[in-house]
Each structure stands twice: as structure tokens, then as C-alpha cells.
Design a protein around this motif. Structure first.
Motif, PDB file in Angstrom:
ATOM      1  N   VAL A 443       0.834  -1.198   0.000  1.00 25.10           N
ATOM      2  CA  VAL A 443       0.000   0.000   0.000  1.00 25.10           C
ATOM      3  C   VAL A 443       0.876   1.258   0.000  1.00 25.10           C
ATOM      4  O   VAL A 443       0.670   2.182  -0.797  1.00 25.10           O
ATOM      5  N   VAL A 444       1.855   1.300   0.882  1.00 28.64           N
ATOM      6  CA  VAL A 444       2.720   2.477   0.978  1.00 28.64           C
ATOM      7  C   VAL A 444       3.519   2.670  -0.312  1.00 28.64           C
ATOM      8  O   VAL A 444       3.685   3.799  -0.795  1.00 28.64           O
ATOM      9  N   ILE A 524      12.675  -2.880 -13.685  1.00 33.29           N
ATOM     10  CA  ILE A 524      11.655  -1.840 -13.527  1.00 33.29           C
ATOM     11  C   ILE A 524      11.660  -1.287 -12.101  1.00 33.29           C
ATOM     12  O   ILE A 524      11.591  -0.071 -11.893  1.00 33.29           O
ATOM     13  N   ILE A 525      11.754  -2.157 -11.124  1.00 35.01           N
ATOM     14  CA  ILE A 525      11.680  -1.716  -9.727  1.00 35.01           C
ATOM     15  C   ILE A 525      13.023  -1.194  -9.218  1.00 35.01           C
ATOM     16  O   ILE A 525      13.099  -0.116  -8.608  1.00 35.01           O
ATOM     17  N   ASN A 526      14.081  -1.930  -9.461  1.00 36.54           N
ATOM     18  CA  ASN A 526      15.376  -1.602  -8.859  1.00 36.54           C
ATOM     19  C   ASN A 526      16.334  -0.884  -9.792  1.00 36.54           C
ATOM     20  O   ASN A 526      17.326  -0.328  -9.337  1.00 36.54           O
ATOM     21  N   LEU A 536      12.263   2.313  -7.478  1.00 38.29           N
ATOM     22  CA  LEU A 536      12.680   2.491  -6.081  1.00 38.29           C
ATOM     23  C   LEU A 536      13.766   3.557  -5.932  1.00 38.29           C
ATOM     24  O   LEU A 536      13.683   4.371  -5.002  1.00 38.29           O
ATOM     25  N   PRO A 537      14.796   3.596  -6.781  1.00 42.71           N
ATOM     26  CA  PRO A 537      15.748   4.707  -6.665  1.00 42.71           C
ATOM     27  C   PRO A 537      15.083   6.075  -6.799  1.00 42.71           C
ATOM     28  O   PRO A 537      15.473   7.031  -6.118  1.00 42.71           O
ATOM     29  N   ILE A 538      14.060   6.178  -7.654  1.00 43.16           N
ATOM     30  CA  ILE A 538      13.351   7.455  -7.788  1.00 43.16           C
ATOM     31  C   ILE A 538      12.589   7.761  -6.503  1.00 43.16           C
ATOM     32  O   ILE A 538      12.582   8.896  -6.010  1.00 43.16           O
ATOM     33  N   TYR A 559       9.624  -1.003   4.336  1.00 44.85           N
ATOM     34  CA  TYR A 559       8.635  -1.423   3.343  1.00 44.85           C
ATOM     35  C   TYR A 559       9.274  -1.508   1.956  1.00 44.85           C
ATOM     36  O   TYR A 559       9.070  -2.477   1.218  1.00 44.85           O
ATOM     37  N   LEU A 560      10.030  -0.489   1.597  1.00 40.47           N
ATOM     38  CA  LEU A 560      10.633  -0.464   0.263  1.00 40.47           C
ATOM     39  C   LEU A 560      11.699  -1.549   0.115  1.00 40.47           C
ATOM     40  O   LEU A 560      11.934  -2.050  -0.991  1.00 40.47           O
TER      41      LEU A 560
END
Length: 636
Positions: A443-444, A524-526, A536-538, A559-560
Motif C-alpha cells: 500500500v505504501v 523496472i523496480i530496482n 525504487l531509486p526514484i 517497506y521499500l
């Protein structure tokens, strides 16, 4: 779950007679709302989550676990102790499709401050504790996406046989009507979907072919005197009722935007994220007592509420129906709403041309008009006798009747009439996770992503046909590690997006293929050097520039970290963990069958993990707080 009206439900034949009336007045209600609030600006960010729960009973003596059909009674008690006596109660409870299900939300929406992120998990814990306080010792409330033996003999408590021949809502070979919530909306939906379709729904999920799984895998159904299971496919797990889809649990988030243009912009941008987060949250590999070859529930639900006739599905020439409809009413979105997305609308869109013309005559722009006209090719599925004639200036039930039964990955939600609620968008693809920590993390992550999209004017848009391809990939087994997804290479073209979320650049040209490429979830995420910066870096960069108290920052980073490690494969998705538990179970015979004993041991472990009685570092990446010790969660 959508609009919950009270009254006398009509049969499908009666509902059908009023379908045009509902559509006509639904459009009038939408126009009335739109004209009142189209210029509304500066609504503050508010958001909230919805968590769906199952009630499960553990028979420790016989080592079985069953679904408890007590959701309605539990709901009455929770509401009676909460919102009915205290409008500021911190939790709200609502019914869900299964009579073994309930839905919990925060009592009030969260606001726009970063500190709100530090309260999400506490509120989810409070919901779990509130519900658990009403349960007997052998009953638990579980956040599992799909109950592994849903539809197997004796899967409910009390036990009821299915009634495939007698009159009933589903006429399922496997799913008894007693497992449907007693609110008339749910059984009426079930019956009317079947009647409108002209036959039972047919859900076929590919079986996971293990070493001893029969080839071909073909089931024989002893309780099928009328050959109702003729729709069952070889090498597939067959299901035949709405309950197999809507009887699963999910995790959803709704956001209030500051204006209609911002809501449309967020709707579009998040639509491209839906398959990515679906794969990341994958938690549903088991169906009707078998190991499947998919990890997500989405396609199962889509088939479970597919009310299209044979004509609408293209199996017969159009004669009694108006449209050839390419998707179930539970599926991915079919058009972007912002001008940024117009050039990426490459899916053939079936619309009600009369409604489209009416909307455009009334001043609705092309993109919003076609969106509404597409939703309104559908018939109402439920209608209550007392709700046929309404005050269109002050009510929206007819609009919501159609809107709330178009169950798509994203939902664009106009404000209710005469309310202080603003324009909203709902993010719908996530699978529910075992623990409050995981659900809070997802959610976060999504809420934080909306803040970054708006702050940095990010642009994730790619052709919608590619998003649809991503949706198919996202549901495959281990898609988070094995799948490749179309994603935009340069998401920071801020010059194309104005402050209010509308594009300033011309959009007349077709999308060029070099704008996007295939990427892994990890990329895409990392991020990956020279390919993509990573979400995540953004997000971390955004956090560094925000004033956040130390405790909240630590919570967010934990969470991240979970999201990061799930994306990289360092931590398992729930689906992968569930598969490995079954594969390593001493009773498993490599035949794709989940026995009562396997199911019992699996649910016992899931319940222990959810209630912090055991740790599960391969799933969570930290030593879970054990209640007896009183220690905090400690990241690895």
C-alpha cells in the motif's frame, strides 16, 4: 464490493426490461455530478486501503481446515461495536462476496503527510485484532488470496453440498450457495450473470504438470448428471461459479485527487503499473485442491463474472445482442483518460454510440465520453424494485450500478452527489498478503509512487495493447523472476505534462516502438545501469528531499526494502513460497494434488506467520516479531 442496495431484487428477465432505463438515468446522473463538480480544484490528498479476510477453522484432531460461514454475523458485531456507536471508530467493516469473508478499511481516510505512512500497519493490526477478538480458539481470520481447497468436498463449516441440479444461484458442481453472502446483491449477481450468459460461467486454469501429474489431466465429475462440465478442458482445473473468483481476497487502494484532470492523469499512469504490481504481489497458485500453472487470481475472477453471451464472445453471429465484446467485465482498462494517453489508445473500443453522442453534446470531451460510453455497453446485473425510479439530481445508484460492475484494473470514480468527496481513482490489481507488514508495504509503495508521479511529472504511458500483454505475463508462474514486461524507457519527459496533469505537447502521432522495451521486474523496480533508473531509486530520491521524521523514514525504508527484494527474487513472492511449501511437504506426491493434510499444515503455517508466532525470513526478509518475546521486527 460495489453498490450495496437494499430491497427486493429482480430476476434477470425483469432486470433486462429496465436495462435501458438504468443506462439512460445513469448517464443523466453522471452528467449532473460532472456539471456540479467538473471545476472543483484543490482537494487534498486522501487515501485508504481495503483488505479482504477469510474466516478459517482448524480441526486439529482430524488435521483439516475449513472456511467458516459466519461472515455476516461477525460483520454485524464489528459494526455494532464500532461505527454504529462511534463515527470516529478507527476501523470500518463491510461485507464481501463469500459468507466466509469480510472487508476491513481504516475508519477515516489517511491524509497527505508522510507521517501517515507510519500508521498504516498499526491500523491493519487493529483490524486483525478486532476481528480475532470475536473468534473461537480454533478459528482465525486470514489474509490469503485463494483458499487452496475452495470447492473441494466439505470445504465449508458448517458443511453444505453443492446443488448443481436444484434451483439456486450458481448451480455449481462444487460451490454451495450457502457459501455466498446472504445480502441479496451477491446471490442475485450470481444468478443473473448465469442467466444473462445463457449458461454457467466456465473457468479453466492450466494445471501445473509435476512429475506424477497425469498427462493428459482429465477429471470425471460424479455429481454431473447433466454433463454440465462439458466446458472443462484437458490439462486444466475446471471451476463453474462466481464464487471461485469473487470468493478470493485482494488488497486495494483508493486515492482522492486534487482535481478531475489529476485523477485522469493518475488513472492512466497507474494503469501501466498494474501488471507490474500484480506480479510482485502474486499469491494465488492453488485452485480447487490442485497446484495450478498460474500465480495470480485475476484471470480466474475475470472468467467467474463473464456474463457475455455466445454472440458477444464471437462464438455465434450477432442476432439478439448489439455488440461483439472483447473482454469480460472484470479485466484491464480499455482506454486512457488523459490527453497524454490519447495516442496510446490502440485497442479497438466498443462504445454505445448514442450515449457517446449524448455525452459530447453535453460538453464531455472525447476521451471521457468514450470511457463512459464503453462502460455503458454493459447491462445492469442487479436491480432492486424499490430502486428503479430515483431522483437523478441527488442520487447516483443507476450510474453506480453500471460503474461498479465494470471491475477493471483501475477505476475512475466521480464524487458521490452532494458530498465533500473529490474525484478519486482506485488501484485494484494487488493480491492480499499473509501479514500486515506486507500489505502495508504494498500500500505504501503504491501511494508513495503516486506522490512521485505527480511531483516529478513522470510518464509511464505505453500503448494499451502492450499493457494487456503485460497483464497476461504477470499472471504466469514466477513472472516476477521469469517474465519480461513492456515498459517505457524514458519516464522523465516532464515537458509533456503540465502541472494539472494534462499534456501540453501535441499527441497526434502514433507511439513509436523505441519509446518502450521489454524489461524484467527487477529492472523496472530496482533499475539497471544504461537501461532504466528504477522506480525504487526514484522513490528514495524523493524521500531524501522530503522532511520525514526518523521513525517514519525507517518504516518506509523497511517497506521499500521488502519490495526491492521481492523484485530481485532475493525474497519469495507469496505464490512462490506457497508452492515450495507444498512441494516440500512429506505427503505431497508430485501429482499436483493438495490434500486435506497438506492444506491443514499450510494454513497452520500461514496463520502462525500472520500472527507473528514464527518467523519466515525467505518470505519477509527479517526476523518476525514473536509475540512472546516482545521484540521489534528486525530487518536482516
Amino acid at each position: 464490493m460495489g453498490l450495496l442496495s437494499h430491497g427486493s431484487p429482480l430476476s434477470w428477465e425483469e432486470t433486462k426490461k429496465h436495462a435501458d432505463h438504468v443506462r439512460q438515468h445513469g448517464i443523466t446522473q453522471f452528467l449532473n455530478i460532472y456539471n456540479k463538480v467538473k471545476e472543483r480544484q484543490k482537494d487534498v490528498l486522501k487515501w485508504g486501503d481495503e483488505v479482504e479476510y477469510m474466516l478459517v477453522a482448524f480441526d486439529h484432531e482430524n488435521q483439516k481446515v475449513r472456511l467458516v460461514l459466519k461472515g455476516e454475523e461477525m460483520l454485524d458485531t464489528l459494526q455494532g461495536r464500532g461505527e454504529k456507536i462511534n463515527p470516529n471508530h478507527p476501523t470500518l467493516w463491510r461485507p464481501e462476496y463469500g459468507s466466509y469473508m469480510i472487508e476491513g478499511t481504516p475508519g477515516q481516510p489517511y491524509g497527505g503527510t508522510m507521517a501517515e505512512f507510519n500508521t498504516v500497519e498499526d491500523n491493519m493490526r487493529k483490524r486483525r485484532q478486532e476481528a480475532s477478538s470475536l473468534l473461537l480458539d480454533n478459528v482465525s481470520i486470514c489474509t490469503i488470496t485463494s483458499f487452496p481447497r475452495l470447492g473441494c468436498p466439505g470445504f465449508t463449516l458448517p458443511e453444505f453440498p453443492p446443488t448443481p441440479v436444484e434451483q439456486g444461484a450458481s448451480k455449481s458442481l462444487f460451490f454451495p450457495d450457502e457459501a455466498i453472502n446472504k445480502h441479496p446483491r451477491f446471490s442475485t449477481l450470481t444468478r443473473n450473470i448465469r442467466h444473462r450468459r445463457g449458461e454457467k460461467v466456465a473457468i479453466n486454469v492450466p494445471i501445473f504438470k509435476d512429475r506424477n501429474t497425469p498427462t493428459p489431466f482429465i477429471e470425471r465429475f460424479a455429481n454431473d448428471p447433466g454433463a454440465e462440465a462439458k466446458a472443462a478442458l484437458p490439462d486444466h482445473i475446471y471451476m463453474d461459479a462466481m464464487g471461485f473468483g469473487m470468493g478470493n481476497c485482494c488488497l486495494q487502494v483508493t486515492f482522492q485527487a486534487c482535481s478531475i484532470s489529476e485523477a485522469r492523469y493518475l488513472y492512466d499512469q497507474l494503469a501501466t503499473i498494474c501488471p507490474i504490481v500484480m506480479a510482485l504481489s502474486a499469491a494465488a497458485p492453488f485452485y480447487r485442491g490442485y497446484v495450478s500453472d498460474i500465480d495470480c487470481r485475476w484471470g480466474v475472477i475475470s472468467a467467474s463474472v463473464d456474463d457475455r453471451t455466445k454472440e458477444e464472445r464471437g462464438l455465434e453471429p450477432l442476432k439478439n445482442n448489439k455488440y461483439l465484446i472483447s473482454k469480460s467485465r472484470y479485466d484491464s482498462i480499455d482506454s486512457y483518460l488523459s490527453t497524454c494517453g490519447e495516442k496510446y489508445n490502440d485497442i479497438d473500443l466498443t462504445i454505445d454510440k448514442d450515449i457517446y453522442s449524448q455525452l459530447t453534446r453535453e460538453g464531455i470531451d472525447h476521451l471521457l465520453a468514450q470511457h463512459i460510453a464503453h462502460l455503458f455497453i454493459r447491462d445492469p446485473l442487479t436491480l432492486f424494485e424499490e430502486k428503479i425510479h430515483l431522483d437523478d439530481a441527488n442520487e447516483s445508484d443507476h450510474f453506480e450500478n453500471i460503474q461498479s460492475t465494470n471491475w477493471q484494473t483501475m477505476r475512475f470514480k466521480p464524487p458521490p452527489p452532494n458530498s465533500d468527496i473529490g474525484w478519486r481513482v482506485e488501484f485494484r490489481p494487488m493480491e492480499v498478503q499473509l501479514t500486515d507488514f506486507e500489505n502495508s508495504a504494498y500500500v505504501v509503495f503504491v501511494v508513495l509512487l503516486t506522490r512521485v508521479i505527480l511531483s516529478y511529472k513522470l510518464d509511464f504511458l505505453i500503448p494499451l495493447s502492450k499493457v494487456d500483454e503485460n497483464m497476461k505475463v504477470a499472471q504466469k508462474r514466477d513472472a516476477v523472476r521469469q517474465g519480461m514486461f513492456y515498459f517505457k524507457k524514458d519516464i522523465s519527459k516532464a515537458g509533456n505534462v503540465a502541472v494539472d496533469g494534462c499534456c501540453t505537447a501535441a499527441n497526434g502521432t502514433e507511439a513509436e516502438t523505441e519509446e518502450y522495451t521489454l524489461m524484467s521486474i527487477d529492472t523496472i523496480i530496482n533499475g539497471k545501469d544504461g537501461v532504466f533508473p528504477g522506480l525504487l531509486p526514484i522513490l528514495n530520491s524523493y524521500l531524501e528531499n522530503m522532511e520525514v521524521d526518523v521513525d517514519t523514514r525507517c518504516t518506509i525504508l523497511n517497506y521499500l526494502k521488502l519490495i526491492k527484494k521481492r523484485a530481485s527474487g532475493e525474497l519469495m513472492t507469496a505464490a512462490r513460497w506457497l508452492r515450495e511449501f507444498v512441494a516440500c511437504h512429506g505427503d505431497y506426491k508430485q501429482d499436483s494434488v493438495i490434500t486435506d493434510k497438506i492444506n491443514y499444515d499450510l494454513l497452520v503455517r500461514c496463520n502462525q506467520i500472520a500472527n507473528e508466532q514464527v518467523s519466515c525470513p525467505e518470505l519477509l526478509g527479517f526476523s518476525t516479531r514473536i509475540k512472546q518475546s516482545g521484540n521489534k521486527n528486525t530487518p536482516l
